[in-house]
Every structure is written in C-alpha cells, then in structure tokens.
Design an enzyme around this catalytic site. Sequence first.
Site, mmCIF file in Angstrom:
data_model
loop_
_atom_site.group_PDB
_atom_site.id
_atom_site.type_symbol
_atom_site.label_atom_id
_atom_site.label_comp_id
_atom_site.label_asym_id
_atom_site.label_seq_id
_atom_site.Cartn_x
_atom_site.Cartn_y
_atom_site.Cartn_z
ATOM 1 N N GLU A 136 0.855 -1.191 0.000
ATOM 2 C CA GLU A 136 0.000 0.000 0.000
ATOM 3 C C GLU A 136 0.893 1.243 0.000
ATOM 4 O O GLU A 136 1.853 1.295 0.781
ATOM 5 C CB GLU A 136 -0.919 0.030 1.229
ATOM 6 N N GLY A 266 2.906 2.336 10.830
ATOM 7 C CA GLY A 266 2.717 1.700 12.136
ATOM 8 C C GLY A 266 2.375 0.231 11.941
ATOM 9 O O GLY A 266 2.871 -0.653 12.628
ATOM 10 N N GLU A 269 -2.635 -3.677 7.018
ATOM 11 C CA GLU A 269 -3.738 -4.631 7.190
ATOM 12 C C GLU A 269 -3.803 -5.734 6.158
ATOM 13 O O GLU A 269 -4.870 -6.274 5.895
ATOM 14 C CB GLU A 269 -5.064 -3.861 7.165
ATOM 15 N N GLU A 303 -6.215 -2.468 12.587
ATOM 16 C CA GLU A 303 -5.853 -3.310 11.440
ATOM 17 C C GLU A 303 -6.880 -4.421 11.214
ATOM 18 O O GLU A 303 -7.172 -4.792 10.076
ATOM 19 C CB GLU A 303 -4.452 -3.909 11.620
ATOM 20 N N HIS A 306 -9.963 -3.392 9.396
ATOM 21 C CA HIS A 306 -9.746 -3.332 7.951
ATOM 22 C C HIS A 306 -10.072 -4.653 7.247
ATOM 23 O O HIS A 306 -10.306 -4.658 6.046
ATOM 24 C CB HIS A 306 -8.279 -3.024 7.658
#
Length: 871
Positions: A136, A266, A269, A303, A306
């Site tokens: 991503e 951080g 997902e 996460e 998601h």
Amino acid sequence: MADSPAQFRGQARLPRFAAPLRYDLRLRPDLAACTFSGAAAVAVAVSAPTRFLVLNAAELDVDRASIRFQDLVPTDVTQFEEDEILVIGFDRELTIGEGVLAMDFTGTLNDQMRGFYRSKYVCNGESRNMAVTQFEAADARRCFPCWDEPAFKAKFKLTLEVPSDLIALSNMPVVKETVSGPIKTVYYEESPLMSTYLVAIVVGLFDYIESSTSEVRVYTQVGKTNQGTFALDVGVKSLDLYKDYFATPYPLPKLDMIAIPDFAAGAMENYGLVTYRETALLYDELQSSASNKQQVAITVAHELAHQWFGNLVTMEWWTHLWLNEGFASWVSYLAVDSLFPEWNNWTQFLDETTSGLRLDALAESHPIEVEINHASEIDAIFDSISYDKGASVIRMLQSYLGAERFQKALASYIKKYAYSNAKTEDLWAVLEEESGEPVKDLMTTWTKQQGYPVIYAKLNGQYLELEQAQFLSDGSSGTGMWIVPITSCCGSYDAQKKFLLKEKTDKMHIKEFTASQSSDGDKNIWIKLNIDQTGFYRVKYDDELAAGLVNAIKAKKLSLMDKIGIVEDSYALSVARKQTLTSLLRLLNAYHDESDYTVLSHVTSVCLSISKISVDATPDLNNDIKKLLINLLLPAAIKLGWDRKDGESHLDVMLRSLLLIGLVRLGHNETINEGVRRFHIFFEDRKTSLLPPDTRKAAYLAVMRTVSMSNRSGYDALLKIYRETAEPQEKSRVLGSLSSSPDKDIVLEALNFMFTDEVRNQDSYYILGGISLEGRDVAWTWLKTNWDHVLKTWNSSSLISDFINSIVSPFTSEEKAAEVSEFFACRMKPSFQRALKQSLERVRISARWIESIRSEPSLGEAVQELLRGAA
C-alpha cells in the site's frame, strides 16, 4: 483503438479494456544477494477491442522474450518508468474474452521499506535479512507486474521458493511444501477476490504463539513470543466483536500478525497477514509503558477492522481512502472501549479529533475526498484528514443517526459490497436508505470541501443566536458552508436540543433546551454547544456565555469531553487571534484542580504550546508564564508522585508520565533534579524499581536538559542504554530524548546519529520529534547541508515529510518562512510538497500570533494576578 504505446502515458489510471481475474505467482527471494526472481501467469478478461495490454511495473526487469498472451508473442514491449506502466503490444486485436498473460521478471529486495524489501534482524547473535512486502498504496508493482489499482480485484495463488530452514508466510494457509536440498517450495491456497495492495509475503526466522480457539497467530522474532500475548488476546477478541458488529464472519481461514523490525508505517492490514512495526505489536510487562499497551490495543483493533472495512469491501480509488482509514480508526475505539472500558477510550478519541481539527484549520489542508492524479500523490493523503477527521465525522454521523441505526446500516453496506469496491456515495446511499435521514446532503458538505466551521454563539435576551463561518488558524474566514449537527444544553445535561444548522445563521429560544429544574438562578446558568464534542467544529462564545462556562468548569458541572472541547477551542481561537492569550490563561486557571488524565493531556499540550510561543513572543514574561503553567500541573503531579501505588488505575499511570514529562519540558527544577537522580540509580542498576518504563521518558528528558558539550556524560549514558537494549520501545524512548538538549552542538550530534547504521530509517522521526527549541536553527542548517542525502535515504512521502514538518514548523517568523521557501524553490517534489506548504503556513500563523500577543495590553498584569492567586 490505441495505435502507439506512448498514448497510455500521463494517465491517472490504467485503461479498462482488460482486467485481471486471477494471478498465479511464483517468487524466489535470494536473501544473501538481496534480489528476487519471479514468474506470473495472469488470467485476463479482455472486454473491448485492443491490441495492447497495459499494466503496472516499476523497478522490475521484465524478460521480454518470456512474454506471451495465449500463444501470441508481442511485437512491442515498452516500460515507461516515470508512469510505472508496462505496455505490451501485439500485431493484431486481442480476442474478446479470457486469456492468460505470462512473463518472467527479476527485481531487487530494496532497503526502502516498500515493495518487496529486506529488513535486518539478529538471530543467535548473527545479523540476517528477512524478506517483507509493503504494497500500500501503489507498490505491488515493485514485486510483480500487475493491475495495481484497488478496483482491479482478482484471486491470487502464490508459490514461494525459499531457504528450507526459514518460515514463509502469505495471505492464505499453506497447501503443501516440497523440499529439494537447501530450497523448499511452499504452495498456498488461492485467495478470495482482493486488491493488489493487500497481497503479502514475509520470509525469515520466527517463533509464534496461537490462540486455542481460533486460527489467529502472532509471529515474533525468535525468543520474543511472550511479548505477543497481549496482541493475540486483543486480536482474538476484536475479531469476535467485529463479526457481530458487521454481522459478517471473518472472510479468511486464518489470521497472522507479525512484527517487522524495519517498517515505515505503524502497521499494514494485509488480508490474513497483518504486518506491524515491533512497537505497535509487542508488549512486554517489564519493558513497556501503559501508553505502549494502549497503542498496541488500538493498532491491532484498527488493522483487524480493515479485514472488513478495506479488505472485504475496498475503496474504488484512493480518493475514497478515508472510507478505509476513517472507519478503521473510529471502529478501533469502539472495540478497545468494549475490551477495556476503564481506559475511557471515547474521551481519549478526542486526541484524534483535535489532531484533525488542527490540520484542517490550515488553508493548505485538503478535502476528505481528494482527487488523485498520479500514484506519487497517494502517500501524502495518509494523514490526519483521512484518519482523524475521517473518524471524527463518522462519530458525528453516528451520534446524529443513533448507534443502533448506524450499526444496522453498516452491516447492510458490508453485505452489499463484499468482495467488491465502493465509493463514498455508496455508503451514504445505504445509510440514507436505512435511516431515512438526508445523509448524502449532510455528509457531502464534510467530505467534499476542506475545512470546518466555527459557530459564533451569542445570547440576545432569551434567544441564543448562532452564526457559522469557516475556521482558519491564520485568522481569515473561508467561504465554506456546512450542514452542522448542533447539540446544546443549558444548566444541565438533562434537556438537550439537537437540530441541523443549514444556513449561515439561526437562533433558538433558551426554553427549548433548558432543563425545567434549573434552580441555580441565572448567575450560574451555562450553555454548552457541541455536547461531548461529537461535532467536527469549534464554538466561539460571547463573553457572557464564556464566563458561564468557566464557572461551570470550576463547579465541576461539565463532562470530561466538554472540558476538553472548551480548552481546545479556546486555544485554537487564540492562535487564530479571535481571542486573547490573556483570556486563554484565565480559562486554563479554572482547571487548576483537575485530576483526570484525558482532560489534563489536552491541558498539558496547550500549556506546552503557550510556553513555546511565549519564548519568541514575550521573552521577558516567559519565565513567569512558565511558572504559571507549572503551578497548573503541579498539584496533580505531587499527588501522584514518581512511584507507582498499589491499585492505581491505568489512566493514573498514564497521567504520571504525562505530567512529569510536561513539568520537565516547562523547566521545573525539582522535577528535573529528581529525574536526574533516579536516572543515575537506574543507569547503575537497570532492574531498579525507581525508574519503571512509564517514568523513564521524563527522566531521560530531564537528563538531556542538563547535558552540554562540556558536560556530556548524560548523553553518553543514554547512548549506552540505547546500544544495550534489544527492546524497540526502550530504544524509541532514548531516541526521542537525544535531541532535546539546550546545547546546539549536542542537537547536531543527535541528528548525525541518524546517519549511522545504529538507527533504523523508520526510527528517525523520534529524533526529529524531540528537537529542542534552542536547536531549531542548527537543525535547519543541518537539513540544508544534508538535503540530498536525506531525500535519497528517506524518499517515501511519509518519511521525508517528517523531516520537513519537524524542522520547519517550529519557526515563528516571516523571515524564516521566506528563507525556507527560497531553499526549496528549486528542490520541490510532489512527495513532500503538501508537507512543506503546511509547515510554512504554520510558521506564518505563529508569526501573526506573536504580533497579536505582543499587542495585548494587560497580559503582563494578568500573569502576575494569576500567579498571586496561585500563591
């Protein structure tokens, strides 16, 4: 029909005449040479006449001779690096229908923490590489040629060839493994329909712990599984909660969560294989602080949300990124509040709202839904608007519609768009249908235009008059207009009035929202708008209403959230020169006996901002202002002390750390001296109970306030701790302190420490975030001198933006803004353009605020009067 490959250049998105259905991928990473090779066979549906196939590829060497589509050999293969596309041309039109595109390729396991990259770790004293993916937003194309846009969902079947002693993980469970000498081939189940940015691979040496009741595992470096227990527990419980909340089962057969030593974000997902930086997943009872624990819980819950909101239902294009991030942020608080009600999590959510409001008050902000015209622009919108404003407007909408109706509508939305893609309007349509409310009209004003309003509230006889105007921190008024969900109460929370403010002005009779039993007499009456800060807007009260709220704070009549809202609005209005610093200091004085962590975290943050601006605005008054702010925080700090008490709450532990750090930063000598004393004991005996993880940061900062080039033993001691600890959370505490010395040469040394291989590139922002006010100029000179190296080493948008925000934003003069602008005039790049413009705007806002503070006639008198009152 397109006739030349060049015609596909300069497009925001790939053409739609062909789309992938299924990828069969075989990858072989070489961890010693830091390269990989691969083969892809992609089932492609051709839906319109074309003799080209156009897909994404970047930093890959595609073997042109290997490319086939069915039995067709291409006549033309062109890779446009700046467009990150691969155009494959054939000598005839392709048959409409399904065919297989096959090719071989090679690439580098890079050190940029994106695409297919390498991360260093130590196992049994030996330094090794692991192979990790981070796709991503638009980096799957750096691992294999693909249609690298969220709307091109397809199924993925992966096969990995890896050293036989290593663990190889991907999104789906392993079907079988075959071993041939030093190499094993691992075959994975085919995935459901998913977007390319969610594909994941991790190869290295790991241990794991797993849940006995569900297919959830946490993978850690060898020997660290005990630190994964907390995240495992939160993960299992969050999954159960989300299954119920979204009324849809978890879509995959397993869920792995894994800690990665080098990780730019951080966490990420990825479907069924969620990757985290170590500080966001690992929790060690002995080495981690209460705030670390909370961060792990929130990140895991975010996460895993998601897996539904983002992975099962995916945004159609990056314009709708907020659908992923705003929702995951909002629902993570819902989950953590359910798991740990004693953390008062929804009150802490106002940290997110505050962050969103501060960024969105800049002219250089952007709407929640932002046009994206090139892949290089995507990273810059992973910011406080998409996450924090996104989450806050969702909370506002939920509050307006009611929790039950909202949940029901969300479950319908997930069912309707499962395994598919959605736009913002699709969500509004479902919510409108389920609730019967004008959701689209209301919410479009919040997502399609940037900014938010300030509501001016004025009492005129028996009427409360309201007027909205766009709020900007530079003090100007924008042209925006919103449909604003107004909530209000008078004298008590028993009677509340809710309505939509659709015009610029409106008024209502006080009787409409006054509790009938209000018997305090008019002098104690108070009116509060935006109850519990559920609305994403600020309120400016006239003097009479503001005075009533100060009395209500002193009389402890207001909720925690409202106490936070009042202080945050007042601070923002002061920065924007809509009210004086004098009045802000008088308001803060009403919080002198506050003892709640959530309120004091906002009060402390405002105190530190005032302290910083007064250094430049009123140097003669600075010490007295600091004394005043110290007096405000000291009673709660003295009550808590440095040492943990039996039976104290999680929030008290957080509060102790917050207040001690605040007092050190404000220069409170007793706190600094005690911090230094405890540090020396800790340095000699790391197991001492005198400095547990929660108070270490305060002690480290205290030590750095006493460090100079001629007295540098504290700096060297902290470096020794950094080098001796294996705990990432402890390393981050040290890094966040090193640059906080008042000595410029020490600040310079700390900045240069980032260039050594002792600091991971992902951790640079700790040092950048700690730079002392005295170190501003030396940090700016350092950035200019090293700019080319910094840009090359930290080239992703989020990392390079940290350098600019941290080093430019603290300045407070028009001259410095002009100097910074001039330096970057011929060095601008899209990846940091937004960060630079926002930082320069902050500098100019501070410069104007300083002018305004200097023109306040009674500031000095007020400070003396408040100091006498506190004595």
